[in-house]
Design an enzyme around this catalytic site. Structure first.
Site, PDB file in Angstrom:
ATOM      1  N   ASP A   1      30.919  37.836  68.070  1.00 26.73           N
ATOM      2  CA  ASP A   1      30.077  36.852  69.329  1.00 26.73           C
ATOM      3  C   ASP A   1      28.700  37.766  68.103  1.00 26.73           C
ATOM      4  O   ASP A   1      27.992  38.160  68.165  1.00 26.73           O
ATOM      5  CB  ASP A   1      29.621  37.062  69.891  1.00 26.73           C
ATOM      6  CG  ASP A   1      27.922  36.070  70.083  1.00 26.73           C
ATOM      7  OD1 ASP A   1      27.803  35.162  69.916  1.00 26.73           O
ATOM      8  OD2 ASP A   1      27.533  36.591  71.014  1.00 26.73           O
TER       9      ASP A   1
ATOM     10  N   GLY B   1      23.129  39.405  81.180  1.00 24.52           N
ATOM     11  CA  GLY B   1      23.038  39.893  82.077  1.00 24.52           C
ATOM     12  C   GLY B   1      21.905  40.488  81.806  1.00 24.52           C
ATOM     13  O   GLY B   1      21.078  40.009  80.768  1.00 24.52           O
TER      14      GLY B   1
ATOM     15  N   GLY C   1      19.342  37.925  79.590  1.00 28.07           N
ATOM     16  CA  GLY C   1      20.266  36.317  78.907  1.00 28.07           C
ATOM     17  C   GLY C   1      21.075  36.264  79.058  1.00 28.07           C
ATOM     18  O   GLY C   1      21.682  36.788  80.823  1.00 28.07           O
ATOM     19  N   GLY C   2      22.087  35.296  78.809  1.00 30.40           N
ATOM     20  CA  GLY C   2      23.094  35.060  79.320  1.00 30.40           C
ATOM     21  C   GLY C   2      24.319  36.402  80.143  1.00 30.40           C
ATOM     22  O   GLY C   2      25.193  36.028  80.737  1.00 30.40           O
TER      23      GLY C   2
END
Length: 541
Positions: A135, A24, A21-22
């Site tokens: 998040d 890693g 994913g963003g």
């Protein structure tokens, strides 16, 4: 950077890929030093090449690694990978994340509340350390088969700088723009962002409370309260639209509707300010449901799942058990102060301190394992009114003594056999083969509950010996290593016992409550062992 199985990162050996994913690429790996399985997140190359952000991340990682909570995935440390990559080593949490569960439809009220209470407990622990998740979303919440919740990636969004442009699911991307901590930059996942995040303003724990409300709403309805076809429309909805509370199930308690409105208040000054208040509100709502099983807990509340154990109220190693509707306990008698001295004798006596002594329920004598010079180990009785201990006949090579709750019987292990004899003295009854009983509990009818061997569950043994009946099964696949130290609560309906966790110490074990009639298990305490009920209405552990 893609890592093949067998690749070594410090003491960790890559076993296979988990996902990407963003933030890693994530891999399953084996810790060769501690022989445990971990998760390794290899940070994006661009991140590792930015010295300023990497330094900030290392500082944040040290803070995040200090978070220790049963519902927070633990961070173990950082590893450097040649030539210039960085990997984050974390607790491996098996199972689906909450987004997978929600994709199948709205959750039942009891399940949603149980998950929400655990998430709130995790946030509460982090906020107490001034750590904001930033998040929180279903993709960062893992739910085990037994209902246990783990919140992932605490605080990582603050220092990560992923590229969201190529992510096919931008609505679930970890961040929207970068750099992460610069003023005016949007941070977080669009569908779960608070309005202040969407405006690029500084955030605090109230942003997590907003995201918590969004997740709870989504669990109850099966859809997000704010959505759109793209990021800009989603952010516009977050800023301008109100959640449709009519979409909540008709049976949603008024307290939960009120809680959601307070969590999803767009003005952070009017929003719920402490996640602990949300946890307490949800616990009260669970107790008001009326169909939960009664578990010893504060003010006789009803509890639905093991997930609610964190609210057991730990205080200096003592859990208050107001048994309430289950047990009608009379006030404890006035305490009697007993003072005694142990006189040294000329006969050397080695006392086995590894659970090698027991105090009788009346508090008048101690039975312990001792060994005089050139003699086998034996059980010794030392009445507090006497000056010296005396040998209990017929107990050569015995260890692990236990008194029954009424003080009438003494149970011990002798040469691989479980024995029971009258506490006042007399012949022993052979109760069968054991490898070393890890605790014995006595039922009102004289039957015993015990763990016959390390790593096994609990069994019921007839008072006179005979075939054993299994009461619990060790869930090795969920990390359990054994069920030990059973203790029968007054009335004989419930048993508290210790669940040993694989690879962890007893101080990190779990204390559970077993309902004998149904076999139902519920967690009381995370991080404790060897619980014993005392007449004041407390558990000592």
């Amino acid at each position: 950077m893609t890592l093949a199985p067998g690749t070594r990162i410090g003491p960790y050996e890559i076993l296979g890929a988990i996902g990407a994913g963003g933030m890693g690429e994530v891999y399953r790996a084996r810790d060769t030093r501690l022989d445990r399985t971990v998760a390794i997140k290899v940070l994006p190359q661009a991140f590792s090449e930015d010295v300023e952000r990497l330094t900030r991340f290392e500082r944040e990682a040290r803070t995040l690694a200090s978070l220790s909570h049963p519902h927070i995935a633990q961070i173990y440390g950082l590893e450097t990978m040649p030539p210039d990559a960085t990997a984050l080593v974390m607790e491996l949490v098996e199972g689906d994340d909450l987004s997978v569960r929600i994709a199948r439809g709205a959750l039942p009220m009891a399940e949603a509340v149980a998950i929400a209470i655990q998430v709130a407990g995790a946030l509460e622990a982090a906020h107490e350390r001034a750590i904001v998740h930033r998040d929180l979303k279903p993709g960062n919440i893992k739910v085990g088969d037994d209902g246990t919740v783990k919140v992932l990636d605490f605080g990582l969004a603050k220092v990560m700088d992923p590229s969201a442009g190529s992510n096919p699911d931008l609505m679930n991307s970890p961040t929207i723009t970068s750099p992460a901590t610069q003023m005016g930059m949007i941070l977080g996942t669009a569908a779960y962002m608070s309005p202040e995040q969407a405006r690029g303003r500084p955030v605090d724990r109230r942003a997590d409370i907003w995201a918590f409300g969004v997740v709870l709403y989504e669990m109850l309805t099966g859809r997000r309260p704010f959505g759109g076809e793209d990021i800009s429309l989603t952010l516009a909805a977050v800023l301008k639209e109100e959640a449709d509370f009519t979409a909540l199930p008709p049976d949603t308690p008024a307290a939960i509707r009120r809680l959601l409105r307070r969590c999803l208040e767009k003005d952070p000054r009017r929003r719920l300010s402490a996640i602990a208040d949300a946890r307490l509100e949800l616990e009260e709502s669970a107790s008001d449901g009326g169909d939960g099983a009664v578990v010893p807990g504060a003010r006789g509340r009803t509890w639905r799942t093991p997930a609610l154990s964190a609210a057991a109220g730990l205080l200096a190693g003592m859990a208050i058990l107001a048994i309430g509707m289950t047990l009608r306990l009379s006030p404890p008698p006035p305490a009697t102060v007993v003072r005694s001295e142990i006189a040294l004798t000329s006969t050397p006596l080695v006392i086995d301190g590894n659970r090698g002594f027991w105090i009788d329920p009346a508090g008048t004598e101690i039975v312990f394992v001792g060994q005089a010079a050139d003699q086998p180990s034996r059980l010794y009785r030392r009445r507090l009114a006497d000056d010296v201990p005396t040998v209990i006949p017929g107990t050569d090579h015995a260890f692990g003594p236990f008194f029954s709750q009424d003080g009438q019987w003494l149970v011990f292990t002798q040469l691989g056999r479980l024995k029971k004899m009258p506490a006042a003295g007399g012949g022993a009854v052979d109760l069968g083969d054991v490898g070393g009983a890890a605790g014995v509990g006595f039922l009102p009818d004289g039957d015993l509950i015990l763990n016959p061997n390390h790593g096994e569950g609990l069994f019921r043994v007839p008072a006179s010996g005979g075939p054993r009946a299994a009461l619990t099964t060790v869930a090795h696949g969920l990390g359990e290593a054994g069920h030990h130290w059973p203790h029968v609560l007054p009335g004989g309906t419930y048993v508290v016992f210790t669940v040993e966790i694989d690879g962890k110490t007893y101080s990190e074990a779990r204390i559970e409550l077993l309902t004998l009639a149904t076999g139902e298990r519920r967690t009381l305490i995370e991080g404790g062992t060897d619980a014993r009920y005392v007449s004041s209405g407390h558990l000592l552990y």
